[in-house]
Design a protein around this motif. Structure first.
Motif, mmCIF file in Angstrom:
data_model
loop_
_atom_site.group_PDB
_atom_site.id
_atom_site.type_symbol
_atom_site.label_atom_id
_atom_site.label_comp_id
_atom_site.label_asym_id
_atom_site.label_seq_id
_atom_site.Cartn_x
_atom_site.Cartn_y
_atom_site.Cartn_z
ATOM 1 N N THR A 19 0.830 -1.211 0.000
ATOM 2 C CA THR A 19 0.000 0.000 0.000
ATOM 3 C C THR A 19 0.862 1.258 0.000
ATOM 4 O OG1 THR A 19 -1.786 -1.150 1.174
ATOM 5 C CG2 THR A 19 -1.781 1.256 1.260
ATOM 6 N N CYS A 47 -5.156 4.999 4.824
ATOM 7 C CA CYS A 47 -5.726 3.755 4.294
ATOM 8 C C CYS A 47 -5.498 2.588 5.256
ATOM 9 C CB CYS A 47 -5.117 3.446 2.928
ATOM 10 S SG CYS A 47 -5.647 1.871 2.219
ATOM 11 N N THR A 92 -8.345 0.513 7.315
ATOM 12 C CA THR A 92 -8.445 -0.944 7.144
ATOM 13 C C THR A 92 -8.400 -1.650 8.489
ATOM 14 O OG1 THR A 92 -7.325 -0.762 4.996
ATOM 15 C CG2 THR A 92 -7.442 -2.950 5.996
ATOM 16 N N ALA A 113 -9.107 0.958 1.190
ATOM 17 C CA ALA A 113 -9.452 0.230 2.421
ATOM 18 C C ALA A 113 -10.585 -0.749 2.160
ATOM 19 C CB ALA A 113 -9.829 1.211 3.528
ATOM 20 N N HIS A 126 -9.073 -3.686 0.427
ATOM 21 C CA HIS A 126 -8.328 -4.505 1.402
ATOM 22 C C HIS A 126 -9.265 -5.399 2.207
ATOM 23 C CE1 HIS A 126 -4.763 -2.571 0.282
ATOM 24 N NE2 HIS A 126 -4.602 -1.696 1.258
ATOM 25 N N ILE A 127 -10.362 -4.838 2.702
ATOM 26 C CA ILE A 127 -11.273 -5.629 3.539
ATOM 27 C C ILE A 127 -11.967 -6.699 2.712
ATOM 28 C CG2 ILE A 127 -13.319 -4.176 3.296
ATOM 29 C CD1 ILE A 127 -12.141 -5.799 6.547
ATOM 30 N N LEU A 177 -18.096 -0.409 6.947
ATOM 31 C CA LEU A 177 -17.537 0.379 5.839
ATOM 32 C C LEU A 177 -18.374 1.627 5.598
ATOM 33 C CD1 LEU A 177 -15.516 0.715 3.525
ATOM 34 C CD2 LEU A 177 -17.003 -0.726 2.116
#
Length: 668
Positions: free
Chosen positions: A243, A292, A296, A609, A612-613, A643
């Motif tokens: 990242t 970010c 996350t 983010a 990523h999740i 989120l």
């Protein structure tokens, strides 16, 4: 005395004159002191310790103390660097006007004492005020009994004060070194010293993409439970590195692409923001990457801990279908006499029992590959399975079905997927799979990330050849003939059930059955739903509480990064916007330029983010399965809700900081 008062007044005037920078720093420091004080107080509270499940919760809070202390130190150093960058010109002016660096150090001492005093005192006072609220939240999460007395762990006050006094002392030393190692001319020019326009580093960006991709690959493909924990940590580290590399190189590439687009770049609302961003992309990219990563971390912690707390009763019901459960098994058939002994110990004459349930089954484990089941202890293997076998009569009685089996036929449940219509079991030979079945709700296997194999046979005697090979003292294979017995005790409270569990149990059962020093292999377990409920709530309630506190800390940090980024860039961009206003740029155009910067850059951290999740979800679900959580849709729904909340908070914070940025550049 007057000279000493001068340094104090200069320090106070410096803080007041730069309150736009100092106020968020002090407020954040107060917040971190408060969080650490509350966590420390709860971790050392006798009230929490004496609650059922409180000891497990306190062990988690002790770990959380260390995380908060480390993160607070790192982040306060980070924010202090912004303060020093803005103050260097002021210190350079003091130096040119005749002040020595020793005199400037005296000013820094007073500033450090004032900010540390306000932060530590304010944080502890606020922590004392909010402590009871935090205690009530924790007690609610671990299903403890609420008390309305305030009993602080007073030793948390000196511990908290000492920790943050050390942190602020280190901040002072860092600031002092910064001033001493810089000459007056550099101090005066430090504010105007920008970054050189960075070059687009394709190799750096490509390497970051590869590292990030490998982290995603690990999250999607890891299956072995033993490798999953280390794999999750490795994947997290790789995603963080990737990242940072992508943001630091990708943001430069993005600016270069926007500059090459004449239709986009040569517009008032894009020209200034893009050109100014291009000259600070190294710092810009690192800041966006930090935001970010923090977002996350918040999503991972809140979605996982919230999911398991919302599904905890389903987990308990799955693991403990009765209030009290006894399981007893040997390498031989469990006799009626042994069953009666167990029942006599389990049920007192005075107890009113309901919903009694008993059945027999085979318990074993092994490696299941390509339809072949090899009984073995190798639970580190990716193909490891836990095995449970019933006879068809037991299955029909408990499942409410009417299945029939011919010679050599079985019913099969496998938690993964099976190819073919038959399986081979060590020593026993090949069996035809008549049909695949759903996971039986009564199965005593605790559903986890391990593979599960449920076999329904015509008669459990089919396993006798394995037991004949083992004998009484055989330890080569883990396999037992088990008898499961459970019942509800509605007349007893949870505390009484836990006491009842403690007064009976395995040692007494072994002694009465005469199993000591006989050489007979046996398996005994004695479980209470009430006892395990308190442990589960203590563990997972403590995790959720810690997740909430760490999320507050990380959100606070992300907010400060955004704020300081906007403020510092506002001062740097003020002269550019002043020039543009002189050639016709209006304040409305300035606002459009700021909004353009938001859309082109600051949405990237929250979008990344979310990516990523999404990639982390498979391995998070597998880890949750190790705790017995099986509700995939509940997890996905909670993750989506978290989120959504993060997006709303992020947008509000950015809007507020954008107004601060606009105020700085428009005043100039």
């Amino acid at each position: 005395m007057k000279k000493r008062g001068l340094y104090r007044r200069l320090a106070m005037n410096g803080i007041k004159g730069n309150r736009q920078l100092y106020l968020p720093h002090i407020l954040a420091s107060i917040g971190m002191v408060m969080l650490y004080f509350i966590i420390t107080s709860l971790a050392e509270s006798d009230v929490i310790r004496l609650m059922s499940g409180g000891d497990l919760a306190q062990e988690l809070l002790m770990l959380g103390k260390g995380v908060i202390a480390l993160f607070a130190a790192i982040f306060l150093f980070y924010t202090n660097s912004f303060l020093m960058k803005r103050r260097q010109k002021e210190f350079g002016l003091y130096n040119v006007l005749g002040m020595s660096k020793h005199n400037i150090a005296r000013i820094l001492i007073w500033e450090s004492v004032l900010t540390a005093g306000i932060a530590i005192f304010g944080g502890i006072v606020l922590g004392i005020i909010l402590y009871k609220l935090a205690e009530l939240v924790l007690v609610q999460l671990i299903s403890g009994d609420v008390t309305f007395t305030i009993e602080l762990a007073w030793q948390a006050i000196p511990e908290t004060a000492l920790l943050f006094a050390i942190i602020f002392l280190l901040l002072f030393v860092f600031s002092l070194l910064k001033v001493r190692l810089t000459n007056p001319i550099e101090l005066l020019k430090s504010e105007s010293m920008g970054e050189k326009p960075p070059k687009a580093n394709w190799f750096f960006g490509l390497l970051g993409a590869v590292i990030l991709g490998f982290g995603y690959y690990l999250a999607l493909t890891l299956e072995s439970p033993m490798a999953m924990m280390m794999g999750f940590l490795l994947a997290a580290v790789l995603v963080m590195i990737g990242t940072y590399m992508l943001f630091m190189s990708g943001s430069v590439l993005m600016c270069r692409i926007m500059q090459k687009s004449k239709r986009y770049y040569y517009k008032p609302n894009h020209f200034v923001s893009v050109s100014s961003m291009t000259y600070r992309m190294k710092r810009n990219g690192a800041g966006l990457a930090s935001i970010c990563i923090l977002l996350t971390a918040v999503l991972v912690m809140l979605s996982s801990t919230s999911s398991i707390m919302m599904g905890i009763e389903d987990i308990l019901e799955d693991f403990y279908p009765r209030d009290l459960i006894v399981q007893f098994g040997t390498h031989k058939e469990v006799t009626d006499e042994q069953k009666e002994v167990v029942k006599s110990l389990a049920v007192d004459d005075d107890l009113e029992t309901q919903n009694e349930l008993e059945y027999e089954y085979i318990m074993t484990n092994g490696i299941f590959t390509d339809g072949n089941l090899a009984l073995d202890y190798l639970y580190t293997d990716d193909d490891y399975v836990e095995v449970c076998a019933f006879d068809v009569d037991t299955y029909n009685r408990l499942n409410g079905s009417s299945e029939t089996l011919g010679d050599g036929e079985i019913l099969l449940y496998y938690s993964k997927s099976i190819d073919g219509s038959e399986i081979n079991i060590d020593t026993l030979g090949t069996f035809a799979v008549k049909s695949e079945i759903e996971y039986p709700s009564f199965c005593p296997l605790q559903r986890t990330v391990y593979g599960m194999l449920v076999i329904v046979v015509d008669n459990l005697d089919v396993f006798n050849p394995i037991f004949d090979l083992l004998g009484d003292k055989g330890n080569e294979i883990y396999i037992y003939r088990m008898w499961w017995y459970g019942f509800d005790v509605p007349g007893l409270s949870e505390s009484e059930q836990s006491y009842y569990y403690g007064t009976h149990g395995t040692p007494l059962l072994k002694e009465t059955l005469g199993l000591y020093n006989t050489g007979i292999n046996y398996h005994i377990s004695w479980d209470s739903l009430a006892r395990n409920r308190s442990d589960y709530y203590g563990l997972f309630g403590g995790l959720l509480f810690l997740g909430i506190f760490l999320s507050l800390l990380f959100v606070l940090s992300a907010v400060l990064i955004i704020y300081y980024k906007q403020i510092s860039e506002g001062y740097e961009d003020a002269s550019r916007f002043e020039i543009m206003q002189k050639v016709g740029m209006t304040k409305a155009d300035i606002k459009k330029s700021i909004n353009s910067q938001m859309l082109s850059v600051f949405l990237l951290p929250v979008v990344m983010a979310a990516v990523h999740i999404a990639f982390a979800s498979p391995i998070m679900l597998k880890l949750l399965k190790m705790c017995g959580f099986m509700n995939t849709w509940l997890f996905l729904g909670i993750a989506a809700a978290c989120l959504g909340v993060v997006v709303v908070v992020y947008t509000v914070v950015y809007k507020i900081t954008s107004e601060a940025y606009y105020g700085i550049v428009s005043r100039r």
